[in-house]
Design an enzyme around this catalytic site. Structure first.
Site, PDB file in Angstrom:
ATOM      1  N   GLU A   1      -8.766  45.807  -9.724  1.00 56.96           N
ATOM      2  CA  GLU A   1      -8.959  47.345 -10.169  1.00 56.96           C
ATOM      3  C   GLU A   1      -8.765  47.479 -11.688  1.00 56.96           C
ATOM      4  O   GLU A   1      -7.973  48.352 -11.952  1.00 56.96           O
ATOM      5  CB  GLU A   1      -8.027  48.146  -9.253  1.00 56.96           C
ATOM      6  CG  GLU A   1      -8.272  48.232  -7.751  1.00 56.96           C
ATOM      7  CD  GLU A   1      -7.222  48.826  -6.790  1.00 56.96           C
ATOM      8  OE1 GLU A   1      -6.447  49.411  -7.304  1.00 56.96           O
ATOM      9  OE2 GLU A   1      -7.745  48.958  -5.605  1.00 56.96           O
TER      10      GLU A   1
ATOM     11  N   GLU B   1     -10.774  45.515  -0.096  1.00 59.16           N
ATOM     12  CA  GLU B   1      -9.648  46.031   0.596  1.00 59.16           C
ATOM     13  C   GLU B   1     -10.038  47.214   1.187  1.00 59.16           C
ATOM     14  O   GLU B   1     -10.885  48.186   0.672  1.00 59.16           O
ATOM     15  CB  GLU B   1      -8.825  46.511  -0.644  1.00 59.16           C
ATOM     16  CG  GLU B   1      -8.063  45.195  -1.641  1.00 59.16           C
ATOM     17  CD  GLU B   1      -6.949  45.739  -2.671  1.00 59.16           C
ATOM     18  OE1 GLU B   1      -6.702  46.984  -2.327  1.00 59.16           O
ATOM     19  OE2 GLU B   1      -6.859  45.246  -3.719  1.00 59.16           O
TER      20      GLU B   1
HETATM   21  C1  GAL Z   1      -5.040  48.756  -4.404  1.00 61.23           C
HETATM   22  C2  GAL Z   1      -4.455  47.416  -4.807  1.00 61.23           C
HETATM   23  C3  GAL Z   1      -3.608  46.456  -4.070  1.00 61.23           C
HETATM   24  C4  GAL Z   1      -2.823  47.489  -3.145  1.00 61.23           C
HETATM   25  C5  GAL Z   1      -3.413  48.671  -2.698  1.00 61.23           C
HETATM   26  C6  GAL Z   1      -2.671  49.331  -1.712  1.00 61.23           C
HETATM   27  O1  GAL Z   1      -5.195  49.608  -5.385  1.00 61.23           O
HETATM   28  O2  GAL Z   1      -5.543  46.903  -5.450  1.00 61.23           O
HETATM   29  O3  GAL Z   1      -2.883  45.471  -4.658  1.00 61.23           O
HETATM   30  O4  GAL Z   1      -1.877  47.971  -4.165  1.00 61.23           O
HETATM   31  O5  GAL Z   1      -4.011  49.238  -3.344  1.00 61.23           O
HETATM   32  O6  GAL Z   1      -3.349  50.402  -1.013  1.00 61.23           O
END
Ligand code: GAL
Length: 642
Positions: A119, A278
């Site tokens: 990110e 994710e």
């Molecule tokens: C994203 C990040 C992850 C984790 C996740 C939690 O922004 O890439 O490492 O922190 O959020 O929702």
């Protein structure tokens, strides 16, 4: 993982400190063992460049790599991304790590992709260090060539900000309470923030590619309808496949917001496969109130991402940790262990994904819509400036409102970045697209002249890409295309008792926050809806929505903020006027229907999702392959979807 059907793992994203525990010690043993163990179990690895968090020893020995906040204070180490992308020292350390990883794992058969950073820009997008200042000066010089051109672009004669040379260029550090940043400078600083991180990513990618040229690169974007950290339309060209981190918005927009974000992702993918890198099985831990997903939504959301074009469904995170900042974030294996509803759902999802893959889903792509809603990162940044007609209007809210209103009318739209091929669609929406560059203006004019069907809203085409107002009445560069001339704006709100806080329209809808003062309507245009207001407002009978003939095409203009509800109600007439067909009356609104197909048409999948909180009963053809939140009645060939 085997039980859940996991076949890909993103690994070592925050592990630099383990790989290089001190400046001169490298430890790959633990990573070798994990990669081997996964590979032997048939699970491939999307291996991180591991540069998202630097080890503490690096900050100790080189505090100059820390970014600075707008007050000039160094950011403290201890979280993530506490590094300045323009720091040459940091870059050297990061590229050394990249090369070491490439040397060690470049030929490892279990490592099938490189996961660069994490990110980019989330924590270090705004850096006010001297490194950033120097890099910004060079960036400006490259972009403008002469200081005169930069002065002209930023309009520096106003407020006596003229610069004599690029050495006088400043970054928008804190200038005292309530000071207003030069809007041209702000917009360029946003662009620069994007470009310096993109350059950093490219340097990392190229360092690995020199040693390992044949494995694909990705990095996880943050595309979601409330975020514009990077201009991902620029990043998409630089990765081998795009991937995204998407976290659900609780409440009634949950499914629509997900679909709208994915519609943009699918455009950014440029026809190539893409990943949901994710999302969450249930609650996150970073909001003030972290709601869980209701039963069935874990599966529903994953299938919705898949339906919208994604080819891989990943979660943050495998096992919910016992300690650390994210211990309350949901995961595939929760604190409760594998004997839990979440893990059972994860396993069921794994089986369903395998079934869909066996049926050929991965050879298909999202079937494109006939309507494109245009989205623009830079317009969002421009509307975020503090000196605008109202702080209530931002660009992003409008693409989502249109996406939802079109869905209410049976049309699942694509969301296309302004530099994308939106002019290939039958119909195009320009929703509060504040910036219309000369190039975009030309494309819009040609599109409608050649028969395109265009929707334009208030706040569109106010400025060019230098953030200079198009003169002569709004929307200056396409006034004749839309056939209206706006002389003033009427922002609305209830901050002051008795002030106008809404306007009724004679089509039964209500405008909030913003209305245009349309002072003339061209002979080629006609009014579709007018304001119906008290005399004192000056709006009674004034035009609100119009349709114009321009060349071989038509352009509808919506001169007020109607929100999803008002747009949904106004659209049937407009769709008819512009000659855009929608699905049958009885199929409208409650169900989101998405299709994926391959080029031959041999593989064709239909996905149906309930957009409401009531049960929706739909006709189904054939045998449903997977049915989350749905009860199928085989004899009646219907499905009741919750
Ligand atoms: C994203 C990040 C992850 C984790 C996740 C939690 O922004 O890439 O490492 O922190 O959020 O929702």
């Amino acid at each position: 993982m085997g039980q859940a059907g996991v076949n890909t793992v993103a690994l070592a994203i925050f592990s630099w400190d383990r790989i290089q525990p001190t400046e001169d010690r490298w430890d790959f043993g633990w990573l070798d063992r994990i990669i081997d163990k996964l590979g032997n179990a048939g699970i491939v690895v999307d291996l991180a460049s591991a540069t998202a968090t630097a080890p503490l020893w690096l900050y100790e020995s080189h505090p100059e790599v820390l970014p600075r906040d707008k007050y000039g204070h160094p950011v403290n180490a201890g979280s993530r991304q506490s590094w300045s992308p323009t720091s040459p020292v940091f870059k050297e350390y990061a590229l050394t790590l990249c090369r070491k990883l490439a040397e060690r794992y470049g030929t490892n058969p279990y490592v099938t992709a490189w996961h660069m950073g994490n990110e980019y820009g989330w924590n270090n997008r705004y850096d006010y260090s001297d490194n950033a200042l120097n890099a910004f000066r060079l960036w400006c010089e490259r972009k403008y060539g002469t200081i005169g051109a930069l002065n002209q672009a930023w309009g520096t004669t106003f407020w006596g900000q003229e610069m004599n040379s690029f050495d006088e260029v400043l970054i928008p550090r804190f200038m005292g309470a309530d000071s207003m940043v030069n809007p041209g400078q702000k917009l360029d600083f946003e662009r620069f923030g994007n470009d310096m991180l993109l350059d950093f990513y490219k340097a990392e990618r190229d360092a690995i590619a020199e040693i390992c040229p044949d494995k694909p690169f990705t990095t996880n974007f943050m595309v979601s309808t409330d975020q514009c950290v990077m201009n991902y339309a620029k990043w998409a060209d630089e990765v081998d496949f795009v991937s995204n981190d998407h976290y659900f918005h609780e409440g009634e927009s949950h499914l629509d917001e997900l679909a709208c974000s994915d519609a943009l992702m699918d455009s950014l993918a440029l026809g190539k496969p893409w990943y949901v890198m994710e999302h969450s099985t249930s609650a996150v831990q970073w909001k003030p109130l972290n709601t869980r997903k209701r039963a069935g939504e874990l599966m529903r959301d994953s299938l919705a991402h898949l339906a919208m074009g994604s080819d891989a469904i990943c979660y943050f995170q495998w096992r919910q940790s016992k300690a650390g900042a994210e211990k309350w974030h949901s995961s595939m294996v929760p604190h409760a262990g594998p004997d839990s509803q979440i893990f059972r759902d994860v396993c069921e999802l794994g089986a369903d994904l395998n079934k869909l893959a066996d049926e050929g889903l991965l050879s298909t792509k999202l079937v494109k819509s006939k309507v494109a809603v245009v989205f623009d990162y830079e317009s969002q940044w421009a509307t975020e400036h503090t000196a605008t007609p109202t702080q209530e209007v931002r660009h992003w809210t409008e693409p989502l409102a249109w996406f939802r209103a079109l869905a209410d009318n049976g049309l699942t739209a694509d969301v296309v970045p302004v530099r994308g091929p939106w002019d290939e669609y039958e119909a195009v929406v320009l929703p509060s697209l504040t910036i219309l560059s000369e190039e975009t203006t030309r494309r819009v004019r040609e599109y409608v002249a050649n028969g395109g069907k265009l929707f334009v809203t208030y706040y569109t085409g106010l400025v060019d890409d230098k953030d200079h107002v198009w003169l002569g009445g709004y929307p200056g560069s396409i006034r004749d295309v839309v056939g209206v001339r706006v002389e003033e704006f009427a922002p609305m709100g209830n901050d002051f008792p008795g002030a106008m806080d809404h306007l009724d329209l004679d089509n039964g809808t209500v405008a909030h926050d913003f209305a245009d003062v349309i002072t003339s309507v061209a002979d080629t245009a006609h009014v579709v809806a007018s304001f119906k207001a008290d005399k004192w407002t000056g709006f009674d009978g004034a035009p609100a929505i119009t349709v114009n003939d321009f060349g071989d095409g038509k352009a509808a203009y919506v001169g007020a903020r109607l929100g999803r509800e008002g747009l949904a109600k106004s659209l049937p007439v407009l769709l008819e006027e512009l000659g855009i067909e929608t699905s049958a009356e009885d199929d409208r609104g409650e169900v989101l229907r998405v299709e994926r197909a391959d080029e031959t048409g041999e593989n064709h999948f239909v996905f149906l999702f309930n957009r409401t909180h009531d049960v929706a009963v739909v006709d189904v053809e054939g045998e449903p392959l997977v049915a989350s939140l749905a009860q199928v009645n085989e004899s009646e060939r219907t499905a009741a979807i919750q």
